[in-house]
Design a protein around this motif. Structure first.
Motif, PDB file in Angstrom:
ATOM      1  N   VAL A   1      -6.499   1.130  -6.026  1.00  0.00           N
ATOM      2  CA  VAL A   1      -6.008   0.702  -4.707  1.00  0.00           C
ATOM      3  C   VAL A   1      -6.984  -0.301  -4.087  1.00  0.00           C
TER       4      VAL A   1
ATOM      5  N   ILE B   1      -0.059   3.494  -3.052  1.00  0.00           N
ATOM      6  CA  ILE B   1      -0.747   4.744  -2.707  1.00  0.00           C
ATOM      7  C   ILE B   1       0.178   5.958  -2.828  1.00  0.00           C
ATOM      8  N   PHE B   2       1.353   5.862  -2.223  1.00  0.00           N
ATOM      9  CA  PHE B   2       2.206   7.044  -2.151  1.00  0.00           C
ATOM     10  C   PHE B   2       3.217   7.149  -3.296  1.00  0.00           C
ATOM     11  N   ALA B   3       3.720   6.018  -3.779  1.00  0.00           N
ATOM     12  CA  ALA B   3       4.689   6.058  -4.882  1.00  0.00           C
ATOM     13  C   ALA B   3       4.007   5.891  -6.247  1.00  0.00           C
ATOM     14  N   HIS B   4       2.674   5.647  -6.246  1.00  0.00           N
ATOM     15  CA  HIS B   4       1.898   5.452  -7.479  1.00  0.00           C
ATOM     16  C   HIS B   4       2.552   4.397  -8.381  1.00  0.00           C
TER      17      HIS B   4
ATOM     18  N   HIS C   1      -7.145   6.153  -9.197  1.00  0.00           N
ATOM     19  CA  HIS C   1      -6.303   5.754  -8.078  1.00  0.00           C
ATOM     20  C   HIS C   1      -7.070   5.039  -6.955  1.00  0.00           C
TER      21      HIS C   1
ATOM     22  N   ASN D   1       0.812  -1.217   0.000  1.00  0.00           N
ATOM     23  CA  ASN D   1       0.000   0.000   0.000  1.00  0.00           C
ATOM     24  C   ASN D   1       0.846   1.268   0.000  1.00  0.00           C
ATOM     25  N   ILE D   2       1.955   1.267   0.689  1.00  0.00           N
ATOM     26  CA  ILE D   2       2.857   2.431   0.646  1.00  0.00           C
ATOM     27  C   ILE D   2       3.319   2.665  -0.792  1.00  0.00           C
TER      28      ILE D   2
END
Length: 185
Positions: free
Chosen positions: A111, A31-34, A107, A27-28
């Motif tokens: 996810v 979500i954050f690094a796409h 997005h 998820n990191i």
């Protein structure tokens, strides 16, 4: 049966910790690094695998005296590679039909679908891992012998020993000991 239930519970605890690592890293990255979900899943799966191997061999499965440690690692790695392929196929299918750039344009949906796929993949791969590791890595000979002593089985100790010696896992183990390079023991 009690020992099997205890072993399944230990396997479950190790698996839950590994799954938390796997889901967290996945998820990191998504979500954050796409990052693409299959690439992110490969990275998270690999990192959780390292934890899983160390914890499983220390707390869940007993070392088999009839198998070299290097063969344990090979079997663990091969089962993990197959597990990774299963995992990635399920993750890939979870977003199949979405746009190629869905990890950017859709997005939230991307996810969510990735996490649903990861839940399914986690259960499927956990069953795969337990069965393969139980068959090939656990010291089942000791368990079989103690089971014979506790119950009035129809097998004599000699018959049980002969059955064990013919088993695939024992033959692989003995082959690995015979083919262990000097200094690796």
């Amino acid at each position: 049966m009690r020992k099997l239930i205890e072993q399944i519970l230990k396997f479950g605890v190790v698996g839950i910790i590994a799954a938390i690592l796997d889901f967290g890293i996945l998820n990191i990255l998504v979500i954050f690094a796409h990052m693409n979900n299959v690439l992110a899943s490969t990275i998270s799966f690999t990192l959780s695998f390292i934890f899983n191997y160390l914890a499983s061999m220390k707390y869940v499965f007993k070392h088999r005296p009839d198998m070299a440690r290097w063969m344990e690692i090979v079997i663990f790695l091969l089962s993990a590679v197959i597990g990774l392929l299963i995992n990635n196929a399920i993750i890939w299918m979870s977003t199949l039909g979405m746009d190629a750039d869905a990890f950017l344009t859709q997005h939230a949906e991307y996810v969510l679908c990735t996490n649903i796929g990861k839940i399914v993949a986690t259960f499927v791969v956990a069953v795969w891992n337990f069965i393969i590791r139980k068959i090939f890595l656990d010291d089942t000979h000791t368990a079989m012998m103690s089971k014979l002593q506790k119950k009035g089985n129809t097998f004599t100790e000699e018959e049980l020993e002969a059955k064990w010696e013919r088993s695939l896992s024992h033959r692989i183990g003995m082959w690995s000991i015979e083919h262990t390079p000097k200094g690796w023991r």
